[in-house]
Design a protein around this motif. Structure first.
Motif, mmCIF file in Angstrom:
data_model
loop_
_atom_site.group_PDB
_atom_site.id
_atom_site.type_symbol
_atom_site.label_atom_id
_atom_site.label_comp_id
_atom_site.label_asym_id
_atom_site.label_seq_id
_atom_site.Cartn_x
_atom_site.Cartn_y
_atom_site.Cartn_z
ATOM 1 N N ALA A 1 0.831 -1.206 0.000
ATOM 2 C CA ALA A 1 0.000 0.000 0.000
ATOM 3 C C ALA A 1 0.867 1.259 0.000
ATOM 4 C CB ALA A 1 -0.920 -0.004 1.219
ATOM 5 N N LEU A 2 1.911 1.259 0.824
ATOM 6 C CA LEU A 2 2.805 2.420 0.893
ATOM 7 C C LEU A 2 3.532 2.633 -0.426
ATOM 8 C CD1 LEU A 2 4.130 4.674 2.568
ATOM 9 C CD2 LEU A 2 5.833 2.984 3.320
ATOM 10 N N ASP A 3 4.023 1.561 -1.030
ATOM 11 C CA ASP A 3 4.738 1.683 -2.301
ATOM 12 C C ASP A 3 3.817 2.219 -3.404
ATOM 13 O OD1 ASP A 3 7.066 0.789 -1.163
ATOM 14 O OD2 ASP A 3 6.842 -1.285 -1.834
ATOM 15 N N CYS A 4 2.577 1.736 -3.427
ATOM 16 C CA CYS A 4 1.613 2.215 -4.427
ATOM 17 C C CYS A 4 1.320 3.698 -4.200
ATOM 18 C CB CYS A 4 0.332 1.387 -4.355
ATOM 19 S SG CYS A 4 -0.863 1.766 -5.653
ATOM 20 N N PHE A 5 1.168 4.092 -2.959
ATOM 21 C CA PHE A 5 0.934 5.502 -2.613
ATOM 22 C C PHE A 5 2.091 6.387 -3.071
ATOM 23 C CE2 PHE A 5 1.813 8.841 0.619
ATOM 24 C CZ PHE A 5 0.698 9.645 0.427
ATOM 25 N N LEU A 6 3.315 5.933 -2.834
ATOM 26 C CA LEU A 6 4.484 6.755 -3.135
ATOM 27 C C LEU A 6 4.754 6.883 -4.640
ATOM 28 C CD1 LEU A 6 6.912 5.532 -0.312
ATOM 29 C CD2 LEU A 6 5.688 7.713 -0.432
ATOM 30 N N ARG A 7 4.418 5.862 -5.420
ATOM 31 C CA ARG A 7 4.725 5.934 -6.856
ATOM 32 C C ARG A 7 3.582 6.512 -7.682
ATOM 33 N NH1 ARG A 7 4.038 0.158 -6.307
ATOM 34 N NH2 ARG A 7 2.155 -0.517 -7.429
ATOM 35 N N THR A 8 2.429 6.757 -7.047
ATOM 36 C CA THR A 8 1.315 7.383 -7.746
ATOM 37 C C THR A 8 1.089 8.773 -7.170
ATOM 38 O OG1 THR A 8 -0.333 6.455 -6.228
ATOM 39 C CG2 THR A 8 0.229 5.132 -8.173
ATOM 40 N N GLN A 9 -0.019 9.389 -7.546
ATOM 41 C CA GLN A 9 -0.292 10.752 -7.076
ATOM 42 C C GLN A 9 -1.483 10.800 -6.135
ATOM 43 O OE1 GLN A 9 0.094 13.847 -10.148
ATOM 44 N NE2 GLN A 9 0.986 12.304 -11.487
ATOM 45 N N MET A 10 -1.646 9.753 -5.326
ATOM 46 C CA MET A 10 -2.632 9.804 -4.257
ATOM 47 C C MET A 10 -2.262 10.913 -3.284
ATOM 48 S SD MET A 10 -3.688 5.941 -3.084
ATOM 49 C CE MET A 10 -2.443 4.978 -3.927
ATOM 50 N N ASP A 11 -3.275 11.489 -2.646
ATOM 51 C CA ASP A 11 -3.035 12.606 -1.729
ATOM 52 C C ASP A 11 -2.912 12.166 -0.279
ATOM 53 O OD1 ASP A 11 -3.517 15.073 -3.594
ATOM 54 O OD2 ASP A 11 -5.137 13.668 -4.034
ATOM 55 N N MET A 12 -3.506 11.027 0.044
ATOM 56 C CA MET A 12 -3.505 10.569 1.440
ATOM 57 C C MET A 12 -3.547 9.046 1.463
ATOM 58 S SD MET A 12 -6.374 11.407 4.422
ATOM 59 C CE MET A 12 -5.841 13.097 4.691
ATOM 60 N N LEU A 13 -2.860 8.480 2.442
ATOM 61 C CA LEU A 13 -2.912 7.039 2.687
ATOM 62 C C LEU A 13 -3.357 6.825 4.131
ATOM 63 C CD1 LEU A 13 -2.367 4.048 2.064
ATOM 64 C CD2 LEU A 13 0.049 4.449 2.636
ATOM 65 N N VAL A 14 -4.405 6.029 4.300
ATOM 66 C CA VAL A 14 -4.929 5.721 5.631
ATOM 67 C C VAL A 14 -4.806 4.223 5.853
ATOM 68 C CG1 VAL A 14 -6.889 5.916 7.197
ATOM 69 C CG2 VAL A 14 -6.582 7.607 5.372
ATOM 70 N N MET A 15 -4.004 3.846 6.845
ATOM 71 C CA MET A 15 -3.846 2.434 7.203
ATOM 72 C C MET A 15 -4.198 2.269 8.674
ATOM 73 S SD MET A 15 -0.518 1.104 5.032
ATOM 74 C CE MET A 15 0.704 2.282 5.641
ATOM 75 N N GLU A 16 -5.301 1.590 8.931
ATOM 76 C CA GLU A 16 -5.863 1.485 10.280
ATOM 77 C C GLU A 16 -6.052 2.895 10.858
ATOM 78 O OE1 GLU A 16 -7.198 -1.214 11.330
ATOM 79 O OE2 GLU A 16 -6.461 -2.389 9.646
ATOM 80 N N ASP A 17 -5.434 3.233 11.995
ATOM 81 C CA ASP A 17 -5.638 4.562 12.598
ATOM 82 C C ASP A 17 -4.613 5.587 12.136
ATOM 83 O OD1 ASP A 17 -7.703 3.448 14.075
ATOM 84 O OD2 ASP A 17 -6.406 2.974 15.776
ATOM 85 N N ILE A 18 -3.802 5.217 11.159
ATOM 86 C CA ILE A 18 -2.640 6.028 10.791
ATOM 87 C C ILE A 18 -2.864 6.718 9.454
ATOM 88 C CG2 ILE A 18 -0.200 5.875 10.158
ATOM 89 C CD1 ILE A 18 -0.249 3.422 12.233
ATOM 90 N N ILE A 19 -2.580 8.009 9.414
ATOM 91 C CA ILE A 19 -2.784 8.827 8.213
ATOM 92 C C ILE A 19 -1.450 9.369 7.730
ATOM 93 C CG2 ILE A 19 -3.817 10.946 7.302
ATOM 94 C CD1 ILE A 19 -6.161 10.539 9.177
ATOM 95 N N ILE A 20 -1.166 9.152 6.457
ATOM 96 C CA ILE A 20 0.035 9.698 5.807
ATOM 97 C C ILE A 20 -0.430 10.652 4.726
ATOM 98 C CG2 ILE A 20 2.132 9.161 4.516
ATOM 99 C CD1 ILE A 20 0.587 6.251 6.138
ATOM 100 N N LYS A 21 0.095 11.871 4.756
ATOM 101 C CA LYS A 21 -0.287 12.879 3.768
ATOM 102 C C LYS A 21 0.842 13.126 2.790
ATOM 103 C CE LYS A 21 -3.346 15.328 6.975
ATOM 104 N NZ LYS A 21 -3.606 16.616 7.657
#
Length: 574
Positions: free
Chosen positions: A553-573
């Motif tokens: 999930a993190l790798d897909c988020f970093l190589r695309t142009q998603m704005d936010m990643l939410v994994m369980e209670d954790i938010i990465i912007k």
């Protein structure tokens, strides 16, 4: 009693584990191998299931496989000789059958034990009986008509039956070489979509065209008075030449199914990189309509024969959500159940349930009302990953958690949503999803060009709070697995353009607080701020199998142009 269910040496290889009739875990092998529709022996899925059950292979009582090498064996040999299939084709098939019959040795090798040390009894369940079981025994119905319909499995393509209590009684079968799945796949190839599992692209393309070529397409398949069908075999390669299929480790492959006669009838096939024209759109619309006509023909006769109001459907053709959404409008059936994995991966579940209910005659347990049986990870695991990768994040809860996500969505953001146990089946159902605002006119373009990198004609799905279905859709039904496409009310098209397909339909997912409280709460929070109880939902991937782990999930988020990643209670912007 532990039952390990397997779909092996076939596309969408998978495994599941049951304890006393209750499912503990299930997953497709592709989620671990990262190769779409992975075929072969589901070693990693087996290891995952045993780990989730916290048992060793020695504690398994039954190993149920959704293949029976002995099924229709004489008919296979007679057909091969009658049609003078090449020895290479025959040897390829025999090799695959031999593999399917050597499961005991494969499992012993996987766990480095002697085959005689396996306590579990091997049960071979014919392919379509496994499909039937995956639908009926998992359904909420005490009694139902059942239909299994796909390409081919154990020399059959279609099987009708009735189910009552813990027993299924088979009625009719359509055997090789006649197959509605082969019909659809052949036309999928003709339209320039050559990969295994590309049929959904034809379904997505169909609304862009008009069914101008229905009469030509009808000449490929004949409806029979007994409620079944047969192909016009001059248009298909498999009866005479045989069709080479690879079911080895990796992505499955199938040779071209259509003949020169089909080219004479329909013209030049589209090359994969060739632009899609109006003709291709009209042809797709025609193929979809004829597929629906055959399906409704079968179901209408099945209802007449059984007199039942309920129907359970499985098999590859049961993944045609456009056709599924029209069943109640075109047949007398009042209630429909299609499992979350109606395709071949679901036969692992079917084999296990056939063993437990049909053979062991055990009472049925709770119906399968969700598909969340895959991998799961906690906050501690995710935080350790992010700290190791030096990724900044927030850990939030309550209203603040949902507010941050909803604000991102409202401001044209795209959110990767990774929660709870992964879905079993081909569709992301709010646990491994990419989410966006359905009101955003640009959402389709953003997702297709910047993240999904796929054909522009393919639609995105609306996940809707179950209590608001009647406000947005012309049909009201419970659709938890995105298994049906319904007409969206005309007055709502402008409100949710990003999830309204060209023909005014949407492949909805009804979301319940009981089966998925967190996803329901997120959509509820979005509704409170926007008055729209819907989110755009698409699978969390980028031309790969749906992500299975936080790392993916993190790798897909970093190589695309998603704005936010939410994994369980954790938010990465971003």
């Amino acid at each position: 009693m532990y039952i390990l269910g397997l779909n092996a040496y076939h596309g969408d290889s998978s495994a599941c584990i049951y304890k006393n009739g209750e499912i503990i875990a299930a997953s497709e092998e592709e989620r671990f191998r990262r190769i779409k529709h992975w075929a072969g022996f589901p070693a990693m899925a087996i290891e995952f299931c045993l780990k989730e059950a916290n048992i060793s292979i020695a504690e398994v009582d039954y190993i149920a496989i959704s293949r029976d090498p002995k099924a229709n064996f004489k008919r296979k040999i007679i057909t091969a000789l009658k049609n003078r299939l090449s020895w290479r084709n025959i040897l390829d098939r025999m090799k695959n059958l031999k593999k399917a019959g050597s499961i005991q040795e494969e499992i012993a090798a996987l766990f480095s034990i002697d085959p005689t040390a396996l306590n579990g009894k091997i049960i071979n369940v014919e392919h379509h009986r496994a499909h039937l079981a995956s639908a009926f025994f998992a359904s909420p119905f005490e009694e139902s008509a059942i239909l299994s319909i796909d390409g081919f499995g154990d020399f059959s393509s279609t099987m009708t039956a009735t189910g009552k209590g813990n027993q299924i009684e088979v009625m009719d079968t359509v055997s090789y070489p006649h197959s509605l799945g082969v019909f659809y796949t052949a036309l999928t190839q003709f339209l320039g979509f050559p990969h295994y599992g590309d049929e959904y692209k034809v379904m997505g393309l169909a609304p862009y065209g008009s069914p101008k070529y229905v009469e030509k397409i009808r000449s490929l398949v004949e409806l029979l008075p007994n409620g079944l069908f047969r192909l016009n075999l001059q248009y298909f390669n498999h009866p005479k030449k045989g069709v080479k299929m690879s079911w080895e480790d990796g992505s499955p492959h199938m040779d071209v199914l259509f003949t020169n006669e089909l080219i004479e009838l329909l013209g030049k096939p589209r090359e994969t990189k060739e632009p899609i024209t109006v003709y291709h759109q009209d042809l797709a619309a025609s193929v979809q309509q004829v597929c629906e006509e055959v399906l409704f023909h079968i179901l209408n006769h099945l209802q007449q024969k059984t007199g039942l109001n309920n129907v359970c459907i499985a098999g590859g053709v049961a993944q045609n959500s456009v056709a599924n959404g029209k069943i109640k409008l075109n047949t007398p059936f009042k209630n429909i159940y299609i499992p979350p994995a109606g395709h071949d991966a679901g036969t692992a579940i079917g084999a296990a349930l056939w063993c437990y209910n049909q053979l062991e005659k055990k009472p049925r347990t709770a119906p399968m009302l969700h598909g969340y049986f895959g991998s799961k990870f906690d906050n501690a695991y995710i935080e350790e990953l992010l700290n190791r990768r030096k990724i900044s994040y927030q850990k939030l809860s309550g209203t603040t958690f949902y507010d941050q996500i909803v604000n991102c969505l409202i401001n044209e953001g795209v959110v990767g949503w990774f929660q709870g146990r992964a879905e079993f089946g081909p569709r992301a159902l709010g646990h491994r999803s990419i989410l966006a605002d359905p009101r955003n006119n640009h959402a389709k373009e953003i997702l297709n060009s910047k993240i999904k990198r796929r054909e522009s004609f393919r639609p995105f799905a609306p996940s809707i709070l179950s209590e608001y279905v009647a406000d947005y859709f012309e049909q009201v039904d419970d659709v938890p697995f995105m298994e049906k496409v319904f007409k969206i009310k005309a007055e709502k098209h402008s409100e949710i353009p990003a999830v309204t397909h060209l023909d005014g339909t949407g492949r909805l997912q009804t979301v319940h607080t009981g089966s998925d409280a967190r996803y329901h709460a997120l959509i509820q929070s979005f509704y409170q701020k926007t008055d729209t109880p819907i989110l755009l939902n698409t699978s969390f991937n980028e031309n790969e199998p749906i992500v299975n782990t936080p790392e993916e999930a993190l790798d897909c988020f970093l190589r695309t142009q998603m704005d936010m990643l939410v994994m369980e209670d954790i938010i990465i912007k971003r």
